[in-house]
Design an enzyme around this catalytic site. Structure first.
Site, PDB file in Angstrom:
ATOM      1  N   GLU A   5       0.860  -1.250   0.170  1.00 18.70           N
ATOM      2  CA  GLU A   5      -0.046   0.071   0.132  1.00 18.70           C
ATOM      3  C   GLU A   5       0.838   1.217  -0.128  1.00 18.70           C
ATOM      4  O   GLU A   5       0.442   2.326   0.536  1.00 18.70           O
ATOM      5  CB  GLU A   5      -1.117  -0.008   1.246  1.00 18.70           C
TER       6      GLU A   5
ATOM      7  N   GLU B 100      -4.888  -8.314  -0.601  1.00 16.21           N
ATOM      8  CA  GLU B 100      -5.886  -7.994   0.642  1.00 16.21           C
ATOM      9  C   GLU B 100      -7.075  -7.494   0.102  1.00 16.21           C
ATOM     10  O   GLU B 100      -7.174  -6.787  -0.795  1.00 16.21           O
ATOM     11  CB  GLU B 100      -5.154  -6.701   1.538  1.00 16.21           C
TER      12      GLU B 100
END
Length: 373
Positions: free
Chosen positions: A189, A297
Site C-alpha cells: 500500500e 488484501e
C-alpha cells in the site's frame, strides 16, 4: 515426421519454451520447493484461486493460540489455503520479545507447510528512525525511506534489521529437511500516505532504491533463497501506467498484487466495475511478464452483506481476463465485536461462505496436493 506438421509444431514448442523460460523466479538460486510453489500457483491460477486469511491460525474471534484452529476451519472444516502472518514484531521490541516472536512465527510457518498450506508475509515495519509504529504521524514520524536506503544516515541500522529477517528466513527448516518457501510482501500500500514508506514520504526513485536494495541484500548478500517477492499497492490506480509508477522492474518482483477494500464495500461503497478493471490490469501485466498475480488484501469488515462472498468477491474474481493465484481477506480480531473479515461459528454469513467454499473455483488447504513438488 511430415514436414508440414514439423513446421506447425516447432514454433509452438519454441513459444512454449520461451514462456517457460520467461516465467522464472527472480532468484536463480531459489530452492526447488520455492520454484515448485511458484510454478504450481501459476498453473492452479488457470482455473482456481486459493483462499487466504490473515493471522488465521494465530488467533480468531474470541480466542488466541489454540492448536490447529482457525475460524475458517471451524466453519467449513478446512483451514484457508493461504495463511497470512506479519513480521511487525521483529522491530521496535526488546530482544527477548523479538526472540519469542521469531519462534512463534517460525512454528506457524512450518506447521502450515506440514499441512500442505502456503504462507504469505506482510511487514508492518515500525519506523526505524523515529518514534512510533508503521503509521505516519505528522508530529512524530520521519521519512525513513531516505534514511535507510544506500547513502542514508540509518542504512547500517537497516542492514542489521535485514540480517535479522534473513536469519529467521533461513531458520524455516521443516521436518523433511527443506527450507519452507514463503511469499514476502514488504512495503505494501505504498501508493497511499498512511505508512511511513507511502507516496508522500519518499520519492519514486527512493522507493525503487529501497525495494531493489531489500531484495538484493536478502537474496545476494544474506543468502535467502526461499522467498517469493510480492509487490502490492493499494487500489489508487486506474491504468497500467499508474500501477507501475513505483514498480522497480520485472527483474525485482515475482508476484504482482493489489490491496482493495475501497471498491469492495468499505463504508457501504461498492464499485465492482472498478475492482474488476484493476484486477485485470494486474493480471494482464503479470501474464505478459511471466509473473504471478494475486488479490493480496481485500474484505468487508464485520461482513454486513450476507451475500458478500458470492455476489461481490466471486463476481469480481471470476471475470474474464482475471487470473489470481490467491485472494486474502484481513484478520479476525480476538476481542473486537466488529473487526473481523471471515465468518466464525454462529455468524449469519456462514451459508454464503459455505457456498463460496464449495465453488470449484476456490481452493482451501484441504484442496492442495503436493504444492511444493
Amino acid at each position: 515426421m511430415n514436414l508440414k506438421y514439423f513446421f506447425i509444431i516447432l514454433p509452438m514448442l519454441l513459444v512454449g519454451q520461451a514462456i517457460a523460460q520467461q516465467r522464472n523466479l527472480i532468484d536463480p538460486l531459489a530452492t526447488k520447493e520455492t520454484k515448485a510453489l511458484f510454478d504450481n500457483l501459476y498453473k492452479l491460477s488457470e482455473k482456481h484461486t486459493l483462499f487466504g486469511h490473515q493471522h488465521a491460525t494465530e488467533y480468531g474471534h474470541g480466542w488466541s493460540g489454540d492448536a490447529d484452529r482457525s475460524d475458517v476451519k471451524s466453519v467449513v472444516g478446512s483451514h484457508p489455503a493461504v495463511i497470512g502472518i506479519d513480521l511487525s514484531g521483529l522491530t521496535g521490541q526488546s530482544e527477548a520479545q523479538i526472540g519469542k516472536t521469531k519462534e512463534h512465527l517460525r512454528k506457524n510457518v512450518i506447521d502450515t507447510y506440514n499441512r500442505g498450506g502456503v504462507t504469505t508475509i506482510a511487514w508492518h515495519f515500525s519506523n526505524p528512525v523515529s518514534e512510533g509504529d508503521f503509521y505516519w504521524k505528522d508530529s512524530v514520524s520521519l521519512p525513513a525511506v531516505g534514511y535507510i536506503i544506500p547513502g542514508g544516515k540509518a542504512h547500517d541500522k537497516y542492514i542489521k534489521i535485514l540480517n535479522d529477517i534473513a536469519d529467521w528466513a533461513k531458520s524455516l527448516k521443516a521436518p523433511d529437511g527443506n527450507l519452507v518457501p514463503v511469499i514476502f510482501r514488504p512495503y505494501h500500500e505504498f501508493d497511499g500516505d498512511w505508512f511511513w514508506w507511502g507516496k508522500s514520504h519518499c520519492t519514486v526513485d527512493e522507493f525503487k532504491s529501497l525495494w531493489k536494495f531489500t531484495v538484493s541484500y536478502l537474496r545476494d548478500t544474506a543468502g535467502v533463497h526461499n522467498f517469493i517477492y510480492a509487490f502490492s499497492p493499494d487500489n489508487l490506480f486506474n491504468s497500467e501506467q499508474q500501477y507501475l509508477e513505483r514498480f522497480p522492474g520485472k527483474e525485482w518482483v515475482d508476484m504482482l498484487g493489489t490491496d482493495n477494500y475501497g471498491d469492495m464495500g468499505r463504508d457501504g461503497k461498492y464499485n465492482l466495475d472498478a475492482a474488476i478493471k484493476k484486477l485485470r490490469i494486474v493480471s494482464a501485466y503479470a501474464q505478459k511478464n511471466g509473473k504471478l498475480a494475486a488479490f493480496t488484501e481485500t474484505g468487508l469488515e464485520s461482513l454486513t452483506n450476507p451475500n458478500w462472498w458470492n455476489d461481490v468477491l466471486l463476481k469480481v474474481m471470476k471475470n474474464d481476463k482475471i487470473r489470481m493465484s490467491y485472494v486474502l481477506v484481513w484478520r479476525n480480531d480476538t476481542k473486537s465485536a466488529t473487526h473481523f473479515y471471515a465468518p466464525y461459528p454462529g455468524h449469519p454469513n456462514i451459508p454464503d461462505f459455505q457456498k463460496f467454499y464449495n465453488d470449484p473455483y476456490t481452493l482451501f488447504e484441504k484442496d492442495l496436493k503436493d504444492i511444493y513438488k
